[in-house]
Design a protein around this motif. Structure first.
Motif, PDB file in Angstrom:
ATOM      1  N   HIS A   1     -39.310 -26.714  37.147  1.00  0.00           N
ATOM      2  CA  HIS A   1     -40.273 -27.678  37.712  1.00  0.00           C
ATOM      3  C   HIS A   1     -40.443 -27.464  39.217  1.00  0.00           C
ATOM      4  N   GLU A   2     -39.345 -27.217  39.936  1.00  0.00           N
ATOM      5  CA  GLU A   2     -39.445 -26.950  41.373  1.00  0.00           C
ATOM      6  C   GLU A   2     -40.208 -25.672  41.644  1.00  0.00           C
ATOM      7  N   ALA A   3     -39.942 -24.648  40.853  1.00  0.00           N
ATOM      8  CA  ALA A   3     -40.661 -23.382  41.017  1.00  0.00           C
ATOM      9  C   ALA A   3     -42.160 -23.586  40.790  1.00  0.00           C
ATOM     10  N   LEU A   4     -42.505 -24.305  39.728  1.00  0.00           N
ATOM     11  CA  LEU A   4     -43.920 -24.560  39.418  1.00  0.00           C
ATOM     12  C   LEU A   4     -44.599 -25.326  40.545  1.00  0.00           C
ATOM     13  N   HIS A   5     -43.902 -26.304  41.109  1.00  0.00           N
ATOM     14  CA  HIS A   5     -44.468 -27.090  42.219  1.00  0.00           C
ATOM     15  C   HIS A   5     -44.852 -26.182  43.384  1.00  0.00           C
ATOM     16  N   ASN A   6     -43.987 -25.228  43.722  1.00  0.00           N
ATOM     17  CA  ASN A   6     -44.278 -24.331  44.848  1.00  0.00           C
ATOM     18  C   ASN A   6     -45.413 -23.357  44.528  1.00  0.00           C
ATOM     19  N   PHE A   7     -45.459 -22.839  43.316  1.00  0.00           N
ATOM     20  CA  PHE A   7     -46.558 -21.942  42.943  1.00  0.00           C
ATOM     21  C   PHE A   7     -47.907 -22.668  42.982  1.00  0.00           C
ATOM     22  N   LEU A   8     -47.915 -23.898  42.506  1.00  0.00           N
ATOM     23  CA  LEU A   8     -49.168 -24.682  42.522  1.00  0.00           C
ATOM     24  C   LEU A   8     -49.559 -25.054  43.956  1.00  0.00           C
ATOM     25  N   LYS A   9     -48.564 -25.227  44.839  1.00  0.00           N
ATOM     26  CA  LYS A   9     -48.868 -25.500  46.249  1.00  0.00           C
ATOM     27  C   LYS A   9     -49.552 -24.296  46.894  1.00  0.00           C
ATOM     28  N   ALA A  10     -49.087 -23.098  46.576  1.00  0.00           N
ATOM     29  CA  ALA A  10     -49.741 -21.884  47.094  1.00  0.00           C
ATOM     30  C   ALA A  10     -51.176 -21.805  46.592  1.00  0.00           C
ATOM     31  N   GLU A  11     -51.399 -22.142  45.322  1.00  0.00           N
ATOM     32  CA  GLU A  11     -52.751 -22.134  44.751  1.00  0.00           C
ATOM     33  C   GLU A  11     -53.633 -23.194  45.411  1.00  0.00           C
ATOM     34  N   GLU A  12     -53.034 -24.330  45.739  1.00  0.00           N
ATOM     35  CA  GLU A  12     -53.790 -25.402  46.402  1.00  0.00           C
ATOM     36  C   GLU A  12     -54.243 -24.977  47.798  1.00  0.00           C
ATOM     37  N   LEU A  13     -53.363 -24.321  48.544  1.00  0.00           N
ATOM     38  CA  LEU A  13     -53.703 -23.887  49.902  1.00  0.00           C
ATOM     39  C   LEU A  13     -54.729 -22.759  49.902  1.00  0.00           C
ATOM     40  N   GLN A  14     -54.637 -21.864  48.899  1.00  0.00           N
ATOM     41  CA  GLN A  14     -55.584 -20.739  48.820  1.00  0.00           C
ATOM     42  C   GLN A  14     -55.879 -20.450  47.356  1.00  0.00           C
TER      43      GLN A  14
END
Length: 434
Positions: free
Chosen positions: A340-353
């Motif tokens: 879940h923590e890993a997914l949160h960070n990957f989705l944050k990268a997608e949100e920024l770019q």
């Protein structure tokens, strides 16, 4: 026959008979002694055989539960012995780490300071073969020298030749550029994968002039990371990673509030860990996490940072129980994380770019597969296939996405077959009740 001759013959026969009798008596005596000596040994062997037979009979009567408990105790004893040996090994490794630097200093003193463990870097040899515009360029010996946080030297100097391939010089005449113009050109070249080598060469050409500039220094460390990616030879990769890490460490020492310095130092720690043993791997992992978190604080809008943190969290979440226990036994507690923590960070990268990279989409899909959310996994696999393949990492991630899709298809078929089977069973039960 004369009378004297008969006497001599009878006397000879009597002497011979006496000799044979004495010989027979001597043999009988020796034979009896050997028998009396060997008999007790034979009896003792018989007693041992009887005792073993009785023991076997006794064990066979005790039952399987006792044997099982005994085996459990033996296993626990072996595990305890293993842990003890590992603790002893830990102490020996610590002792060696403390002794080796002292041994190196001792050798240097004995040989008059001529001993060195540094290696020549490829761009130094490349520069020796190029025409130079300044007369002092031929006599300057550049080096990237510092001691890493892990406690071992990773610097390279011009004191020892090594068989690394020399990068091709793109310009026989080095054009002197101002710092701002140079940095813009380097960043522009690096956008294209094919021009990363040229970007690296351009930075090396100006290293003597701008080596004290922080914006130049972290870009040079980044360029060594690019060379690590481009290289296919293991020794070359190790070479570039070590020099880059040393440069990155120098950069964060001089500019502790520069996020880019922390970012590329963290990345190069990850590269170096690929060639280290278990202890240094964990040390590099701690450095990676520490400086990645600092970089996120300083550059909160950089998508690369969240992608890297997602990779870290995903890797830690996949550590097996035995790996965690081994690391805890040798080095204490290790960081923990979840999918879940890993997914949160990957989705944050997608949100920024949005559409950040094929790799980011691939890891998002992996997380959803692990969380058994197949629909979302399908979605991001399809998004990954729509992105262009630019880098070697994109190419590898594209292949991995196709494997995930095949796995999802198999799961879908299995789920459908299982549902059909359940429906048939339900109908059969209903018909039986009717």
């Amino acid at each position: 026959m004369p009378h004297s001759t008969k006497k001599e013959l009878i006397l000879g026969i009597m002497v011979g008979t006496a000799g044979i009798s004495l010989l027979a008596l001597w043999y009988h005596k020796i034979r009896k002694t050997r028998i009396t000596m060997n008999l007790p040994k034979f009896l003792s062997l018989g007693k041992k055989f009887d005792s073993l037979t009785l023991q076997d009979e006794t064990h066979s009567e005790q039952g399987s539960s006792v044997v099982f408990q005994r085996r459990q105790l033996q296993i626990l004893e072996k595990l305890n012995e293993l842990l003890t040996n590992m603790e002893e090994l830990k102490e020996e490794i610590k002792f060696l780490k403390e002794t080796i630097p002292k041994l190196e200093e001792y050798l240097q003193d004995e040989l008059g300071g001529k001993v060195t463990v540094h290696k020549i870097s490829p761009q130094h040899r490349a520069r020796k073969k190029r025409p130079t515009t300044a007369p002092s360029a031929a006599t300057n010996n550049s080096s990237e020298e510092a001691e890493s946080e892990g406690g071992y030297t990773t610097a390279n100097t011009d004191t020892e030749e090594q068989s690394f391939p020399v990068p091709q010089a793109f310009n026989t005449h080095i054009e002197e550029l101002k710092l701002d113009v140079l940095l813009q050109k380097v960043d522009r070249l690096r956008i294209n994968e094919a021009n990363k080598m040229e970007s690296f060469e351009l930075l090396c050409d100006h290293k003597e002039k701008f080596s004290e500039e922080i914006e130049f220094l972290w870009r040079l460390a980044r360029a060594y990371g690019d060379m690590y990616d481009l290289s296919t030879n293991t020794q070359e990769k190790k070479h570039y990673a070590n020099i880059g890490k040393t440069l990155g460490e120098r950069a964060i020492t001089r500019a502790p509030t520069n996020g880019h310095c922390h970012l590329w130092y963290a990345i190069l720690c990850g590269y170096v860990s690929e060639f280290e043993g278990l202890q240094n791997k964990i040390n590099c992992g701690h450095l990676f996490k520490e400086h990645l978190d600092k970089a996120i604080q300083l550059l909160p809008e950089e998508p690369l940072l969240y992608y890297l943190k997602g990779r870290y969290c995903y890797t830690v979440s996949k550590l097996s129980w035995i790996e965690k226990k081994m690391a805890a036994t040798l080095f204490g507690e290790i960081p923990s994380s979840t999918v879940h923590e890993a997914l949160h960070n990957f989705l944050k990268a997608e949100e920024l770019q949005p559409g950040y990279s094929v790799s980011n989409y691939m890891f998002v899909a992996k997380c959803y597969v692990d969380l058994e959310e197949s629909q979302d996994a399908w979605k991001f696999c399809n998004l990954a296939l729509l992105l262009p393949i630019v880098t070697k990492e994109d190419k590898n991630s594209h292949k991995e996405v196709k494997k995930i899709i095949c796995s999802l298809k198999r799961r879908k078929v299995y789920k459908k077959n299982r549902e059909n089977t359940e429906n048939v069973k339900s109908k059969n039960v209903a018909n039986y009740k009717d």
